[in-house]
Enzyme design. Structure first.
Site, PDB file in Angstrom:
ATOM      1  N   GLU A 141       0.830  -1.208   0.000  1.00 26.87           N
ATOM      2  CA  GLU A 141       0.000   0.000   0.000  1.00 26.87           C
ATOM      3  C   GLU A 141       0.860   1.251   0.000  1.00 26.87           C
ATOM      4  O   GLU A 141       0.514   2.264  -0.604  1.00 26.87           O
ATOM      5  CB  GLU A 141      -0.950  -0.003   1.204  1.00 26.87           C
ATOM      6  CG  GLU A 141      -1.959  -1.138   1.195  1.00 26.87           C
ATOM      7  CD  GLU A 141      -2.767  -1.235  -0.095  1.00 26.87           C
ATOM      8  OE1 GLU A 141      -2.972  -0.196  -0.765  1.00 26.87           O
ATOM      9  OE2 GLU A 141      -3.177  -2.351  -0.449  1.00 26.87           O
ATOM     10  N   HIS A 186       1.741   2.290  -3.424  1.00 27.67           N
ATOM     11  CA  HIS A 186       0.738   3.162  -4.053  1.00 27.67           C
ATOM     12  C   HIS A 186       0.920   4.614  -3.570  1.00 27.67           C
ATOM     13  O   HIS A 186       0.829   5.564  -4.345  1.00 27.67           O
ATOM     14  CB  HIS A 186      -0.675   2.705  -3.682  1.00 27.67           C
ATOM     15  CG  HIS A 186      -1.137   1.452  -4.363  1.00 27.67           C
ATOM     16  ND1 HIS A 186      -1.109   1.287  -5.723  1.00 27.67           N
ATOM     17  CD2 HIS A 186      -1.703   0.321  -3.861  1.00 27.67           C
ATOM     18  CE1 HIS A 186      -1.627   0.092  -6.024  1.00 27.67           C
ATOM     19  NE2 HIS A 186      -1.974  -0.519  -4.915  1.00 27.67           N
TER      20      HIS A 186
HETATM   21 ZN   LIG Z   1      -2.683  -2.428  -4.697  1.00 28.05          ZN
END
Ligand SMILES: [Zn+2]
Length: 746
Positions: A522, A525
């Protein structure tokens, strides 16, 4: 998370979710992208006096170019704020559409980039409530507003004057004079309008809009049903005997969950992956494992008022009709056209290449587990609720690797420091905690991100790590505001959200290796958003093709296992000693363990998703379709899909990952290939490779074609071989592989 104007239109997507192997990725609806006039909005578009006091409508104030006003949110303000903001955006769009000046890039395409500033802000906060703070007070508002937001979006794509201006800019010879970013934005805008029905006749446009609004209502209902089953169903453990096999940390979190459910003195396994998976791994009580497993895999499938089967049938029907209206044979063809894969056939080809070796590996894994069960004289045949339990025993026996031992070195706070440190090594970022910005829940913490050398402000990172009622399960990233500088410098605000289970107050939260991997994912991202350096918000950060967006995030997972991270941050929660090398070696040796299971549970979901969306307009009974498809595929009976249809949020809570769950595998081909670029260099901290990664992948958003961007980074196209090596499967005999084979034969 909240789509707005352009994003809705753009069907190019933002990030969200998590890796294929770790936790539950959830559909992340695209983040606010958008559009034009700088705040404050022009006087003629100002909100009506009745909502002038509505805090949601105000430009964000405070430090860092303004921050979301989480301290001023009142749920009753969402509806009037969304309505006023939509009206303002439509007025702005009308002004662009009716501009007496001939259409140019600046007065049309660039102007649209700023046309929905207020809606972007309101929609962002609304989306945060939907994912993190959902309540019985909020849900009716969502139910009412989602179809309206869909209708709003159609009003823009169906604005004929606007589209004729976009088309004029797109076809104008003057386009050749624009920068490459401007040309790509023009192409994206034009293409997405066409893909959204801008060229249809009036009757078809009207039907399209009806379909979109009906779908929006169904998506909302689907999500609320899953949330209800995750909240309302839980497994109560009554006595010590029910806890057999559970490690202390799991007992503690189950006791805390029981308190929260008003069952003090007992233990509760909640109906979410972060709670059920560990229970299935450790509980010695086969009867209770079966109960927990059934509860979890039947979310949305209980034949009660929260049952999602009829909703799925309707969604699939409407999607198929919409695709036909738009001139595509199926929904899958429509969705994949602007993805990297381009068509469902290429996506299927990749999935089928990996499916057979994965299933073959499952057979070996099951045989290994059965041996353990037989040795223990358990007198059982491995069933799906036994898989994690016996896999853990095989892992211990074969690799001398106990996940509980590993966990003692994985403290949530330290791993958070680790991801910050990695971003410093790769991109020269520095993270500093701040307390001068409001948050929507006391669990949320905020960091300012700056350049380590110059001190220049880069953005903000919000971190919301813990599960709570009203928060959807899984882990995801979100951009509250995209980076851009076409008009003025606007820095990004991103968040990472997860569902870790809180332990005892004051004690460090210990997480599993998989969860640590998800944190890196995450954060990948988030870095994709933070490293963005583009002009226009619609092409900023994670606003890239769905089957490319998981590449930066999956790549970041690789840094968890680097010795630099483990030595500094994987320290024992009691002694502070770094994780011993012998344990690291065992983790490394076991890294391909259980890949049959992980790949098969993921791929079966991806294949069912694709096949459902290739089936056309026939009426589909999801339960039957799922069963028959899996049978045809030769799905091992010991494994269930990672997301069964009635709970498949990626696919049915929005269009986002529909016919798109394959994206994780597609991206992972690129990821594995890119990781080898570091290995071929001086390792994961090679500054030259990191520099190329930032320049061609992380900073460019959607300003360049992803295949081209990757070629600039790697010097060639990705090959599948690296993926097969990473998962421990035999390399395929495809055109990509033979060089090695030939050499051996000669
Ligand atoms: Zn992802």
């Amino acid at each position: 998370m909240r789509r707005t104007l352009l994003v809705l239109l753009m069907a190019v997507v933002a990030a969200g979710c998590s890796s294929t192997r770790t936790d539950t990725p959830q559909t992340e609806t695209p983040e606010a992208q958008a559009a034009m006039p700088a705040e404050p909005p022009p006087a003629e578009a100002a909100p009506a006096p009745v909502v002038a006091e509505n805090a949601l409508l105000q430009p964000w104030s405070g430090p860092y170019g303004g921050v979301p006003p989480f301290d001023k949110v009142r749920v009753e303000d969402f509806k009037p704020a969304l309505e006023a903001a939509m009206a303002e955006a439509l007025a702005n769009i009308d002004r662009i559409a009716n501009d007496p000046a001939p259409p140019t890039f600046e007065n049309t395409i660039a102007a649209m980039e700023g046309a929905s500033r207020t809606l972007d802000r309101v929609g962002t906060v609304y989306g945060i409530w939907s994912s993190n703070m959902s309540s019985s007070e909020f849900q009716p508002i969502e139910t009412e507003m989602e179809p309206k937001l869909a209708g709003f979006s159609d009003q823009i794509t169906q604005n004929e004057k606007l589209f004729s201006r976009i088309e004029a800019v797109y076809n104008s010879p003057a386009k050749a004079q624009l920068s490459s970013e401007q040309q790509r934005l023009t192409w994206l805008t034009y293409t997405n309008f066409v893909r959204s029905g801008a060229k249809l006749d009036a009757a078809k446009k009207a039907r399209l809009s009806e379909i979109n609004q009906q779908l929006a209502g169904l998506y909302t209902k689907f999500s609320q049903n899953v949330l209800a089953d995750e909240t309302d169903h839980f497994l109560v453990l009554e006595s010590e005997a029910d806890l057999a096999g559970l490690p202390q940390s799991l007992r503690d979190s189950a006791a805390n969950a029981a308190n929260a459910k008003g069952q003090s003195g007992k233990w509760v396994i909640t109906n979410t992956r972060s709670s059920v998976d560990p229970f299935l791994t450790y509980s010695d009580r086969r009867d209770l494992r079966e109960k927990a497993w059934l509860m979890f895999v039947n979310r949305g499938d209980n034949g009660d008022e929260h049952d999602n089967n009829a909703i799925i049938t309707n969604i699939l029907k409407l999607r198929a009709e919409r695709a036909n209206l738009l001139g595509y044979p199926t929904h899958a063809h429509w969705r994949l056209e602007n993805a990297m894969a381009k068509n469902p056939e290429r996506a299927m080809e990749l999935m089928e290449a990996v499916w057979k070796p994965a299933v073959a590996r499952v057979k070996e894994e099951v045989a290994d587990m059965q041996k353990v069960a037989n040795r223990e004289k358990a007198n059982i045949t491995i069933e799906p609720w036994d898989y994690r339990y016996y896999a853990e025993k095989v892992r211990k026996a074969r690799y001398d690797l106990d996940q509980n031992e590993v966990k003692q070195y994985l403290q949530l706070d330290k791993l958070r420091d680790a991801i910050h440190w990695v971003s410093g090594e790769l991109f020269n970022f520095k993270f500093t905690p701040v307390s001068n910005v409001p948050v929507y829940h006391p669990d949320v913490l905020v960091w300012e991100v700056t350049d380590r050398t110059t001190g220049k402000h880069i953005g903000l990172w919000y971190f919301d790590p813990f599960a709570r009622p009203g928060k959807r399960s899984g882990a995801w990233m979100n951009a509250y505001r995209n980076q851009e500088h076409f008009d003025r410098e606007i820095t990004t605000i991103v968040s990472n959200n997860a569902n870790f289970v809180k332990g005892n107050p004051g004690e460090p939260v210990l997480i599993s290796w998989d969860d640590a991997s998800t944190m890196f994912h995450e954060f990948g991202h988030a870095l994709h958003g933070l490293a963005s350096n583009v002009n226009y918000p619609s092409v900023s950060g994670t606003s890239v093709a769905r089957d490319y967006v998981e590449f930066p995030s999956q790549l970041l997972e690789h840094w968890l296992a680097t010795p630099e991270v483990l030595q500094k941050f994987a320290v024992h929660y009691k002694t502070g000693q770094p994780i011993p090398q012998s344990l690291v070696d065992r983790i490394e040796k076991a890294s391909k363990f259980n890949e049959g299971f992980a790949t098969t549970e993921y791929l079966s979901s991806a294949l069912v998703d694709m096949k459902m969306h290739l089936a056309g307009t026939q009426t589909i009974d999801p339960d039957k379709f799922e069963r028959e498809t899996l049978e045809e595929l030769g799905m091992p009976k010991e494994i269930v899909m990672r997301h069964r249809s009635p709970q498949f949020m990626h696919v049915f809570s929005g269009d986002g990952y529909s016919a798109g769950y394959y994206s994780y595998l597609w991206s992972d081909v690129i990821t594995a290939d890119a990781a080898e670029a570091f290995e071929e260099g001086s390792g994961y901290y090679d500054p030259d490779v990191a520099g190329r990664l930032r320049a061609n992948i992380f900073s460019v958003g959607n300003t360049v074609d992803p295949a081209e961007g990757y070629r600039m980074f790697r010097g060639r196209d990705p090959k599948i071989d690296a993926l097969m090596r990473k998962r421990g499967f035999p390399a395929p005999m495809t055109s990509a592989a033979p060089a090695r084979e030939r050499m051996r034969k000669q």
